[in-house]
Scaffold this active site. Sequence first.
Site, PDB file in Angstrom:
ATOM      1  N   GLU A  44      32.474  47.653  25.124  1.00 31.24           N
ATOM      2  CA  GLU A  44      33.720  47.457  25.870  1.00 31.24           C
ATOM      3  C   GLU A  44      33.366  46.857  27.234  1.00 31.24           C
ATOM      4  O   GLU A  44      32.586  47.423  27.991  1.00 31.24           O
ATOM      5  CB  GLU A  44      34.472  48.771  26.079  1.00 31.24           C
ATOM      6  CG  GLU A  44      35.795  48.576  26.825  1.00 31.24           C
ATOM      7  CD  GLU A  44      36.498  49.877  27.172  1.00 31.24           C
ATOM      8  OE1 GLU A  44      37.724  49.829  27.413  1.00 31.24           O
ATOM      9  OE2 GLU A  44      35.831  50.940  27.222  1.00 31.24           O
ATOM     10  N   GLU A  69      30.895  48.463  33.079  1.00 28.97           N
ATOM     11  CA  GLU A  69      31.815  48.495  34.207  1.00 28.97           C
ATOM     12  C   GLU A  69      31.076  48.060  35.470  1.00 28.97           C
ATOM     13  O   GLU A  69      29.931  48.463  35.696  1.00 28.97           O
ATOM     14  CB  GLU A  69      32.386  49.900  34.383  1.00 28.97           C
ATOM     15  CG  GLU A  69      33.265  50.101  35.608  1.00 28.97           C
ATOM     16  CD  GLU A  69      34.462  49.172  35.647  1.00 28.97           C
ATOM     17  OE1 GLU A  69      34.678  48.539  36.702  1.00 28.97           O
ATOM     18  OE2 GLU A  69      35.173  49.080  34.620  1.00 28.97           O
ATOM     19  N   ASP A 118      41.748  41.852  33.958  1.00 27.08           N
ATOM     20  CA  ASP A 118      42.469  41.220  35.071  1.00 27.08           C
ATOM     21  C   ASP A 118      43.104  39.928  34.577  1.00 27.08           C
ATOM     22  O   ASP A 118      42.418  39.055  34.044  1.00 27.08           O
ATOM     23  CB  ASP A 118      41.480  40.906  36.196  1.00 27.08           C
ATOM     24  CG  ASP A 118      42.168  40.511  37.496  1.00 27.08           C
ATOM     25  OD1 ASP A 118      43.246  39.883  37.441  1.00 27.08           O
ATOM     26  OD2 ASP A 118      41.622  40.821  38.572  1.00 27.08           O
ATOM     27  N   LYS A 122      47.015  33.098  38.638  1.00 31.05           N
ATOM     28  CA  LYS A 122      47.077  31.745  39.202  1.00 31.05           C
ATOM     29  C   LYS A 122      46.313  30.756  38.322  1.00 31.05           C
ATOM     30  O   LYS A 122      45.207  31.051  37.859  1.00 31.05           O
ATOM     31  CB  LYS A 122      46.511  31.734  40.614  1.00 31.05           C
ATOM     32  CG  LYS A 122      47.332  32.552  41.602  1.00 31.05           C
ATOM     33  CD  LYS A 122      46.759  32.482  43.000  1.00 31.05           C
ATOM     34  CE  LYS A 122      47.608  33.299  43.980  1.00 31.05           C
ATOM     35  NZ  LYS A 122      47.058  33.281  45.360  1.00 31.05           N
ATOM     36  N   ASP A 154      49.010  44.337  28.629  1.00 33.91           N
ATOM     37  CA  ASP A 154      50.451  44.478  28.807  1.00 33.91           C
ATOM     38  C   ASP A 154      51.014  43.246  29.514  1.00 33.91           C
ATOM     39  O   ASP A 154      52.205  43.202  29.820  1.00 33.91           O
ATOM     40  CB  ASP A 154      50.778  45.730  29.622  1.00 33.91           C
ATOM     41  CG  ASP A 154      50.232  45.668  31.037  1.00 33.91           C
ATOM     42  OD1 ASP A 154      49.222  44.957  31.267  1.00 33.91           O
ATOM     43  OD2 ASP A 154      50.804  46.317  31.936  1.00 33.91           O
ATOM     44  N   THR A 192      43.759  53.411  26.625  1.00 28.63           N
ATOM     45  CA  THR A 192      43.032  53.465  27.884  1.00 28.63           C
ATOM     46  C   THR A 192      43.893  54.231  28.883  1.00 28.63           C
ATOM     47  O   THR A 192      45.071  54.512  28.632  1.00 28.63           O
ATOM     48  CB  THR A 192      42.756  52.053  28.441  1.00 28.63           C
ATOM     49  OG1 THR A 192      43.986  51.482  28.909  1.00 28.63           O
ATOM     50  CG2 THR A 192      42.158  51.150  27.376  1.00 28.63           C
ATOM     51  N   GLU A 193      43.307  54.555  30.049  1.00 29.12           N
ATOM     52  CA  GLU A 193      44.088  55.225  31.091  1.00 29.12           C
ATOM     53  C   GLU A 193      45.264  54.351  31.520  1.00 29.12           C
ATOM     54  O   GLU A 193      46.392  54.828  31.683  1.00 29.12           O
ATOM     55  CB  GLU A 193      43.216  55.516  32.322  1.00 29.12           C
ATOM     56  CG  GLU A 193      42.044  56.426  32.058  1.00 29.12           C
ATOM     57  CD  GLU A 193      40.792  55.652  31.684  1.00 29.12           C
ATOM     58  OE1 GLU A 193      39.729  56.260  31.600  1.00 29.12           O
ATOM     59  OE2 GLU A 193      40.875  54.424  31.468  1.00 29.12           O
ATOM     60  N   TYR A 194      44.974  53.072  31.717  1.00 31.37           N
ATOM     61  CA  TYR A 194      46.005  52.129  32.157  1.00 31.37           C
ATOM     62  C   TYR A 194      47.116  52.038  31.114  1.00 31.37           C
ATOM     63  O   TYR A 194      48.305  52.047  31.447  1.00 31.37           O
ATOM     64  CB  TYR A 194      45.371  50.756  32.389  1.00 31.37           C
ATOM     65  CG  TYR A 194      46.331  49.707  32.907  1.00 31.37           C
ATOM     66  CD1 TYR A 194      46.425  49.433  34.271  1.00 31.37           C
ATOM     67  CD2 TYR A 194      47.144  48.971  32.038  1.00 31.37           C
ATOM     68  CE1 TYR A 194      47.301  48.475  34.754  1.00 31.37           C
ATOM     69  CE2 TYR A 194      48.025  48.017  32.501  1.00 31.37           C
ATOM     70  CZ  TYR A 194      48.091  47.771  33.866  1.00 31.37           C
ATOM     71  OH  TYR A 194      48.975  46.822  34.338  1.00 31.37           O
ATOM     72  N   GLU A 195      46.740  51.948  29.869  1.00 35.96           N
ATOM     73  CA  GLU A 195      47.706  51.831  28.775  1.00 35.96           C
ATOM     74  C   GLU A 195      48.625  53.041  28.721  1.00 35.96           C
ATOM     75  O   GLU A 195      49.846  52.906  28.549  1.00 35.96           O
ATOM     76  CB  GLU A 195      46.934  51.680  27.463  1.00 35.96           C
ATOM     77  CG  GLU A 195      47.794  51.522  26.229  1.00 35.96           C
ATOM     78  CD  GLU A 195      46.940  51.310  24.989  1.00 35.96           C
ATOM     79  OE1 GLU A 195      47.529  51.178  23.894  1.00 35.96           O
ATOM     80  OE2 GLU A 195      45.694  51.285  25.105  1.00 35.96           O
TER      81      GLU A 195
END
Length: 214
Positions: A44, A69, A118, A122, A154, A192-195
């Site tokens: 990952e 990470e 990320d 732009k 997302d 994931t945490e974000y998800e």
Amino acid sequence: MRVRKKPWARPYIEDHQDYIVTDPDSYLGKWQERFVKEQPLHVEIGTGKGQFIIQMAKKYPDVNFIGIELQESVIATALRTFMEEPLPNLQFVLTDGADVDEFFKPHELAKIYLNFSDPWPKTRHEKRRLTSKRFLETYQKVLSEDGTIEFKTDNRGLFEFSLISFNNYPMEFEYVSLDLHNSPENEDNIETEYEHKFSPKGPIYKLIAHFINE
């Protein structure tokens, strides 16, 4: 978003070198030595606080996982969570995952996960997106001939960009979802945490694809 530096992070990482690598170049072609037994290797890129990769390692003990990470404080948090219940099939790597071909040998990986990368919205930054051609070239080097990329986001704009990028490379799609959490496949989905935090605000997009090898 700037990550707040945690003073305890570096000492904690240094105290747990059996489970985290800070010099990945030295393990080129030797990653299986970090595990109890040799198994298919899944990586990952951008593991965050580790929720996804830790749960995957628990669910699939017959796979060896590596979570990469860049942020020291973030991966230290993941490592601390992991140490509550260490697993023999999971390792962490503190490094930039942009050039994975520098520390994985050709065709060493069976799968790469890109979760909520990320979006770099732009246009002038599109080459920084982890699903751009530059990165796909790198992934193709280290993935096995039947290896796959699993990508979740997302961000609708990033997902559309990724569909075009994968298709033009070219890659073949095995699965595409415009609303993962309202699909049958969500039954086996590891969040994931974000998800977990942001999925109530809109759909989660997912694709699985592999390279077309001539």
